[in-house]
Write a protein that holds these residues in place. Sequence first.
Motif, PDB file in Angstrom:
ATOM      1  N   GLN A   1       0.811  -1.220   0.000  1.00  0.00           N
ATOM      2  CA  GLN A   1       0.000   0.000   0.000  1.00  0.00           C
ATOM      3  C   GLN A   1       0.846   1.272   0.000  1.00  0.00           C
ATOM      4  O   GLN A   1       0.499   2.252  -0.667  1.00  0.00           O
ATOM      5  CB  GLN A   1      -0.924  -0.005   1.230  1.00  0.00           C
ATOM      6  N   PHE A   2       1.977   1.253   0.725  1.00  0.00           N
ATOM      7  CA  PHE A   2       2.695   2.507   0.958  1.00  0.00           C
ATOM      8  C   PHE A   2       4.125   2.556   0.422  1.00  0.00           C
ATOM      9  O   PHE A   2       4.785   3.589   0.568  1.00  0.00           O
ATOM     10  CB  PHE A   2       2.723   2.806   2.468  1.00  0.00           C
ATOM     11  N   TYR A   3       4.614   1.494  -0.195  1.00  0.00           N
ATOM     12  CA  TYR A   3       6.044   1.513  -0.544  1.00  0.00           C
ATOM     13  C   TYR A   3       6.388   2.585  -1.564  1.00  0.00           C
ATOM     14  O   TYR A   3       7.481   3.164  -1.535  1.00  0.00           O
ATOM     15  CB  TYR A   3       6.508   0.137  -1.011  1.00  0.00           C
ATOM     16  N   LYS A   4       5.483   2.893  -2.491  1.00  0.00           N
ATOM     17  CA  LYS A   4       5.773   3.936  -3.475  1.00  0.00           C
ATOM     18  C   LYS A   4       5.909   5.301  -2.801  1.00  0.00           C
ATOM     19  O   LYS A   4       6.759   6.115  -3.181  1.00  0.00           O
ATOM     20  CB  LYS A   4       4.679   3.967  -4.542  1.00  0.00           C
ATOM     21  N   THR A   5       5.095   5.539  -1.797  1.00  0.00           N
ATOM     22  CA  THR A   5       5.202   6.780  -1.032  1.00  0.00           C
ATOM     23  C   THR A   5       6.546   6.846  -0.318  1.00  0.00           C
ATOM     24  O   THR A   5       7.213   7.886  -0.303  1.00  0.00           O
ATOM     25  CB  THR A   5       4.063   6.866   0.001  1.00  0.00           C
ATOM     26  N   VAL A   6       6.964   5.723   0.262  1.00  0.00           N
ATOM     27  CA  VAL A   6       8.227   5.669   0.995  1.00  0.00           C
ATOM     28  C   VAL A   6       9.407   5.923   0.057  1.00  0.00           C
ATOM     29  O   VAL A   6      10.309   6.711   0.361  1.00  0.00           O
ATOM     30  CB  VAL A   6       8.379   4.304   1.700  1.00  0.00           C
ATOM     31  N   LEU A   7       9.401   5.275  -1.093  1.00  0.00           N
ATOM     32  CA  LEU A   7      10.500   5.463  -2.044  1.00  0.00           C
ATOM     33  C   LEU A   7      10.534   6.875  -2.590  1.00  0.00           C
ATOM     34  O   LEU A   7      11.602   7.477  -2.746  1.00  0.00           O
ATOM     35  CB  LEU A   7      10.373   4.451  -3.189  1.00  0.00           C
ATOM     36  N   ALA A   8       9.363   7.432  -2.874  1.00  0.00           N
ATOM     37  CA  ALA A   8       9.304   8.797  -3.402  1.00  0.00           C
ATOM     38  C   ALA A   8       9.805   9.804  -2.378  1.00  0.00           C
ATOM     39  O   ALA A   8      10.331  10.870  -2.744  1.00  0.00           O
ATOM     40  CB  ALA A   8       7.876   9.129  -3.818  1.00  0.00           C
ATOM     41  N   ALA A   9       9.683   9.479  -1.097  1.00  0.00           N
ATOM     42  CA  ALA A   9      10.149  10.385  -0.042  1.00  0.00           C
ATOM     43  C   ALA A   9      11.666  10.361   0.098  1.00  0.00           C
ATOM     44  O   ALA A   9      12.237  11.166   0.828  1.00  0.00           O
ATOM     45  CB  ALA A   9       9.487  10.026   1.286  1.00  0.00           C
ATOM     46  N   GLY A  10      12.336   9.406  -0.565  1.00  0.00           N
ATOM     47  CA  GLY A  10      13.792   9.386  -0.564  1.00  0.00           C
ATOM     48  C   GLY A  10      14.398   8.566   0.555  1.00  0.00           C
ATOM     49  O   GLY A  10      15.427   8.938   1.104  1.00  0.00           O
ATOM     50  N   VAL A  11      13.777   7.435   0.898  1.00  0.00           N
ATOM     51  CA  VAL A  11      14.342   6.588   1.933  1.00  0.00           C
ATOM     52  C   VAL A  11      15.641   5.963   1.429  1.00  0.00           C
ATOM     53  O   VAL A  11      15.768   5.627   0.239  1.00  0.00           O
ATOM     54  CB  VAL A  11      13.319   5.502   2.348  1.00  0.00           C
TER      55      VAL A  11
END
Length: 379
Positions: A150-160
């Motif tokens: 559900q959230f991995y794209k958000t996490v990657l886009a945030a620059g983790v």
Amino acid sequence: MTYEIEIGRAKRGRRAYSLDDVAVVPSRRTRDPLDVSVNWQIDAYQFEMPVVAAPMDSAMSPATAIAMGRLGGLGVLNLEGLWTRYEDPQAVLDEIAGLSTENFSPAATRRLQELYSAPIRAELITSRLAEIREAGVTVAGSLTPQRTQQFYKTVLAAGVDIFVIRGTTVSAEHVSKNEQPLDLKKFIYELDVPVIVGGAAGYTPALHLMRTGAAGVLVGFGGGATTTTRRALGIHSPLASAIADVAGARRDYMDESGGRYVHVIADGGMGASGDIVKAIAMGADAVMLGSALARAEEAPGKGWHWGQEAHHHELPRGDRVNIGTVGPLQEVLWGPSHHTDGSSNLIGALRRAMATTGYSDLKEFQRVEVVLSPYISTD
């Protein structure tokens, strides 16, 4: 050779050992502690100590994750926690700290379940990770396998920088008739960041996780200060044996893969410096700490500690426990210590143990001699 013992006529079991059951042994050589290196590197990221802060709301906030990074470790933010559910979670943290003073309180558990029922907000994931990135430290966030899709794209886009997939137990082959399970191998292969995944509690599940392409595997099941998994589910894996089993999987996977090294990270049940020493002696490359860091004055839990199992909506398997505070985070990790119980100057104790047994770095120290103790320590 068999390591199984007969429990009864119809069941045999393998003997396993906890960290309390083992001890390291000095060798013929000692060293000056100042000559010992406790540096650790995973993928392209280098750290001054082999410590990963557990993604637990009582121990890690964006501010404490930044502090961990500045002190030389890796702070991991729980991306399903209070910081991604509430714009300002301070009032919620204050309420949790003010709940019943009992360690085993159904009323406190019920309130935790209510507070954690607030929805996770993608924009808060982005802003919390951005806050850590702006501080100039390594950025790491954690999701459970159930929330990763559900959230991995958000996490990657945030620059983790480092992505942690952490659950009570995580397998490379999850079977479900009700939903499409996360395909870890496909998922990790498509990511551009190193992934740490776990927990794993034995040789075979760890080997399968290593084959997914993970950079690190978390080792542990049901051994933390807050968990009641052993009582609730009857499942537990003593950590000394689990680490040694997973270290064996690492060795065999290196042969299988032509030299690819996967880091073994012990997770749970290491509340004192001696536990960290023994975890690395058993083969861990680093440790993930929760309660040991939740005792810091800066910790969000204010002396209270709880994990994600404590607020599970159907079957909570963890307690909110009062562990107190021992001093600033700097003192907890690097000293100087004013405590004799191994609760502060954790890295100083590790360095001294390595020096006392004659080893100069972490990889060497994994070869230290260990013995089974004739007693279970309660100190």
